[in-house]
Write a protein that holds these residues in place. Structure first.
Motif, mmCIF file in Angstrom:
data_model
loop_
_atom_site.group_PDB
_atom_site.id
_atom_site.type_symbol
_atom_site.label_atom_id
_atom_site.label_comp_id
_atom_site.label_asym_id
_atom_site.label_seq_id
_atom_site.Cartn_x
_atom_site.Cartn_y
_atom_site.Cartn_z
ATOM 1 N N ARG A 1 24.218 19.528 23.674
ATOM 2 C CA ARG A 1 24.006 19.837 22.231
ATOM 3 C C ARG A 1 22.984 20.857 22.124
ATOM 4 O O ARG A 1 21.943 20.882 22.639
ATOM 5 C CB ARG A 1 23.482 18.793 21.409
ATOM 6 C CG ARG A 1 23.568 18.925 20.136
ATOM 7 C CD ARG A 1 23.231 17.399 19.333
ATOM 8 N NE ARG A 1 23.110 17.873 18.026
ATOM 9 C CZ ARG A 1 23.988 17.745 16.992
ATOM 10 N NH1 ARG A 1 25.184 17.445 17.454
ATOM 11 N NH2 ARG A 1 23.770 17.941 15.717
ATOM 12 N N GLN A 2 23.402 22.257 21.738
ATOM 13 C CA GLN A 2 22.830 23.340 21.916
ATOM 14 C C GLN A 2 21.860 23.734 20.754
ATOM 15 O O GLN A 2 21.010 24.549 20.606
ATOM 16 C CB GLN A 2 23.333 24.666 22.491
ATOM 17 C CG GLN A 2 23.988 24.451 23.808
ATOM 18 C CD GLN A 2 22.714 24.463 24.874
ATOM 19 O OE1 GLN A 2 21.912 25.581 24.451
ATOM 20 N NE2 GLN A 2 23.031 24.012 25.904
ATOM 21 N N ALA A 3 21.966 22.879 19.564
ATOM 22 C CA ALA A 3 21.394 23.349 18.246
ATOM 23 C C ALA A 3 19.724 23.378 18.653
ATOM 24 O O ALA A 3 19.299 24.399 18.134
ATOM 25 C CB ALA A 3 21.810 22.323 17.411
ATOM 26 N N GLY A 4 19.281 22.452 19.247
ATOM 27 C CA GLY A 4 17.974 22.620 19.553
ATOM 28 C C GLY A 4 17.349 23.762 20.132
ATOM 29 O O GLY A 4 16.411 24.494 19.713
ATOM 30 N N SER A 5 18.183 24.149 21.216
ATOM 31 C CA SER A 5 17.662 25.566 21.864
ATOM 32 C C SER A 5 17.878 26.854 21.073
ATOM 33 O O SER A 5 17.221 27.570 21.103
ATOM 34 C CB SER A 5 18.836 25.851 23.172
ATOM 35 O OG SER A 5 18.591 24.628 23.898
ATOM 36 N N VAL A 6 19.048 26.585 20.180
ATOM 37 C CA VAL A 6 19.009 27.734 19.160
ATOM 38 C C VAL A 6 17.838 27.820 18.361
ATOM 39 O O VAL A 6 17.207 28.913 18.089
ATOM 40 C CB VAL A 6 20.421 27.752 18.353
ATOM 41 C CG1 VAL A 6 20.168 28.685 17.076
ATOM 42 C CG2 VAL A 6 21.470 27.860 19.076
ATOM 43 N N SER A 7 17.387 26.774 17.603
ATOM 44 C CA SER A 7 16.175 26.502 16.944
ATOM 45 C C SER A 7 14.998 27.212 17.725
ATOM 46 O O SER A 7 14.244 27.895 17.199
ATOM 47 C CB SER A 7 15.834 25.087 16.599
ATOM 48 O OG SER A 7 17.036 24.622 15.819
ATOM 49 N N ASP A 8 15.056 26.626 19.022
ATOM 50 C CA ASP A 8 13.658 27.206 19.737
ATOM 51 C C ASP A 8 13.807 28.651 19.684
ATOM 52 O O ASP A 8 12.650 29.293 19.564
ATOM 53 C CB ASP A 8 13.776 26.556 21.156
ATOM 54 C CG ASP A 8 13.323 25.233 21.266
ATOM 55 O OD1 ASP A 8 13.110 24.536 20.237
ATOM 56 O OD2 ASP A 8 13.657 24.440 22.255
ATOM 57 N N GLN A 9 14.857 29.167 19.964
ATOM 58 C CA GLN A 9 14.906 30.697 19.974
ATOM 59 C C GLN A 9 14.617 31.304 18.949
ATOM 60 O O GLN A 9 13.709 32.220 18.788
ATOM 61 C CB GLN A 9 16.326 31.208 20.544
ATOM 62 C CG GLN A 9 16.754 31.000 21.902
ATOM 63 C CD GLN A 9 18.049 31.394 22.124
ATOM 64 O OE1 GLN A 9 18.056 32.688 22.425
ATOM 65 N NE2 GLN A 9 18.952 30.671 22.360
ATOM 66 N N LEU A 10 15.167 30.680 17.740
ATOM 67 C CA LEU A 10 14.778 31.490 16.463
ATOM 68 C C LEU A 10 13.234 31.246 16.207
ATOM 69 O O LEU A 10 12.662 32.261 15.710
ATOM 70 C CB LEU A 10 15.628 30.742 15.207
ATOM 71 C CG LEU A 10 17.216 31.071 15.442
ATOM 72 C CD1 LEU A 10 17.843 30.069 14.263
ATOM 73 C CD2 LEU A 10 17.550 32.504 15.254
ATOM 74 N N MET A 11 12.856 30.139 16.495
ATOM 75 C CA MET A 11 11.303 29.759 16.165
ATOM 76 C C MET A 11 10.561 30.823 16.823
ATOM 77 O O MET A 11 9.481 31.414 16.399
ATOM 78 C CB MET A 11 11.005 28.615 16.530
ATOM 79 C CG MET A 11 11.645 27.256 15.686
ATOM 80 S SD MET A 11 11.031 27.256 14.300
ATOM 81 C CE MET A 11 10.063 25.855 14.108
ATOM 82 N N ALA A 12 10.828 31.035 18.066
ATOM 83 C CA ALA A 12 10.114 31.882 18.926
ATOM 84 C C ALA A 12 10.277 33.426 18.563
ATOM 85 O O ALA A 12 9.057 34.098 18.442
ATOM 86 C CB ALA A 12 10.614 31.740 20.668
ATOM 87 N N ARG A 13 11.352 33.833 18.233
ATOM 88 C CA ARG A 13 11.616 35.220 17.780
ATOM 89 C C ARG A 13 10.707 35.240 16.404
ATOM 90 O O ARG A 13 10.145 36.233 16.164
ATOM 91 C CB ARG A 13 13.073 35.114 17.474
ATOM 92 C CG ARG A 13 13.502 36.544 17.079
ATOM 93 C CD ARG A 13 13.444 37.798 18.015
ATOM 94 N NE ARG A 13 13.811 39.082 17.606
ATOM 95 C CZ ARG A 13 12.895 40.010 17.510
ATOM 96 N NH1 ARG A 13 11.659 39.870 18.101
ATOM 97 N NH2 ARG A 13 13.340 41.106 16.960
#
Lengths: 234, 168
Positions: free
Chosen positions: A193-205
């Motif tokens: 489940r990659q949604a969490g990773s997407v969120s992490d990337q967006l938060m970091a960005r």
């Protein structure tokens, strides 16, 4: 009628225009030597095709498949990171991107400022960005807002995710302009489940482009009250 | 910048689907399956680095074949330059093939006949008779006039027929 070797081969391959094809067809019928050559051409074609056919059924080596599964998307991401790393410290959460455990093909496309109107969020996302507050949005909202912040020009920006994509959009006179867009063919799968990773990337960005901390609940409410229109920063 | 194109995997999926055919063409061009996969590898890398020059909606297969073919020709030219000072690798292959015993790969009649063709004839034969392209499509991939493609094809075919027997 004279038939050149080129024409005869083209005849055998069905490459002639219909008129010439018919003419040569008659010549071939009338001349056993020509007929034999045509047969030989076609037999050669069949033999070559059969000779090379087995490779089509062989498994393709992983070394050839692998570069096409994810990586080039990640290239743009990591290259982008490299170019920024000179100026800014690396946010640890990004490190997984370059790691070998990458399970899904995530794409970060940097959408340039000032490009076409298509670079604005569509209706569904725009509505969510207009009307949803991080604090009060339903847990199962189709578009989930992660956080809000102001960029250096003072514009309000919001990071969001949906089932298939995620992004950061900033409000301007025309609407929510997409500044970042993350999509993955397998953002969510059974196993990863990659949604969490997407969120992490967006938060970091978001941390990179934000001017100051994320808006808190009260600030968000205030921003929504003025329809996310940028006013001079306080 | 065409950032939006990277939002979809269609390009990669298209290339993935073409891999069996690309391997076949590469194996025929380079006359050896292992060399063929090396050629495939650099073709894929080149394609990914040049993806911006691919126009969506046009034929991806022709575009990929053209890249592969040009890489192969470049490689051949580099080899030729080297062989001006060193023993010709081509001659070595030919001797090994006719000598037989210690050839790493068992060559059959078709492999040998194909290997004997000049590169430009072999690629014309492969594109039309194996890959199934029309003369016009093959000429576009090679970057030559259709008439030139046609005559290379005929010369290549006649040489093959002479080696393999009229009945093929």
């Amino acid at each position: 009628m004279s038939v050149t070797p080129e024409e005869l081969a083209a005849f055998a391959d069905g490459e002639l225009d219909p008129v010439r094809h018919a003419e040569i067809g008659r010549a071939v019928e009338a001349d056993p030597d020509l007929a034999r050559d045509v047969t030989a051409h076609r037999a050669l074609r069949a033999r070559l095709a059969a000779h090379y056919a087995p490779i089509l059924d062989q498994p393709v080596p992983e070394s050839l498949n692998a570069p096409l599964r994810c990586k080039d998307k990640v290239f743009s991401l990591t290259e982008h990171r490299k170019s920024r790393a000179v100026k800014r410290s690396v946010i640890p959460r990004w490190k997984w991107v370059a790691g070998p455990a990458l399970a899904a093909c995530l794409v970060l496309a940097l959408i340039p400022l000032g490009s076409s109107p298509k670079d604005y969020a569509g209706q569904q996302i725009a509505t969510a960005l207009d009307d949803q507050l991080v604090a009060t949005q339903p847990a199962d909202a189709p578009v989930r807002v992660l956080l809000s912040f102001r960029d250096r020009s003072g514009a309000f920006c919001r990071a969001f995710t949906t089932a298939e994509q995620g992004g950061i959009a900033c409000k301007d006179a025309q609407g929510w302009r997409l500044m970042e867009h993350l999509a993955g063919s397998t953002v969510q799968t059974e196993k990863y489940r990659q949604a969490g990773s997407v969120s992490d990337q967006l938060m970091a960005r978001a941390q990179e482009v934000a001017d100051g901390p994320a808006l808190d609940a009260t600030e968000e409410e205030r921003a929504m009250a003025i329809r996310w229109k940028s006013s001079p920063s306080p | 910048m065409k950032g939006r194109e990277t939002l979809s995997n269609r390009f990669e999926d298209g290339v993935l689907a073409l891999l069996p055919r690309l391997r076949r063409f590469a194996s025929g061009l380079s006359r050896d399956p292992v060399d063929g996969d090396d050629l495939c590898q650099i073709t894929i890398e080149r394609a990914l680095s040049r993806r911006e020059s691919y126009e969506p909606g046009t034929r991806l297969d022709s575009w990929m074949y053209r890249i592969m073919r040009n890489l192969w020709i470049d490689e051949q030219r580099a080899r030729q330059r080297r062989s001006q000072t060193f023993v010709s690798e081509e001659a070595g292959v030919a001797i090994g093939a006719s000598g037989g015993q210690d050839a790493a790969v068992e060559l059959n009649d078709v492999d040998r006949a194909m290997a004997s063709l000049p590169d430009e004839q072999r690629e014309a034969v492969l594109l039309v008779m194996v890959e199934g392209y029309s003369y016009r499509e093959a000429a576009e991939i090679v970057g030559c006039p259709v008439g030139t493609l046609n005559s290379r094809l005929v010369r290549g075919r006649n040489a093959l027929l002479a080696k393999l027997g009229e009945t093929a």
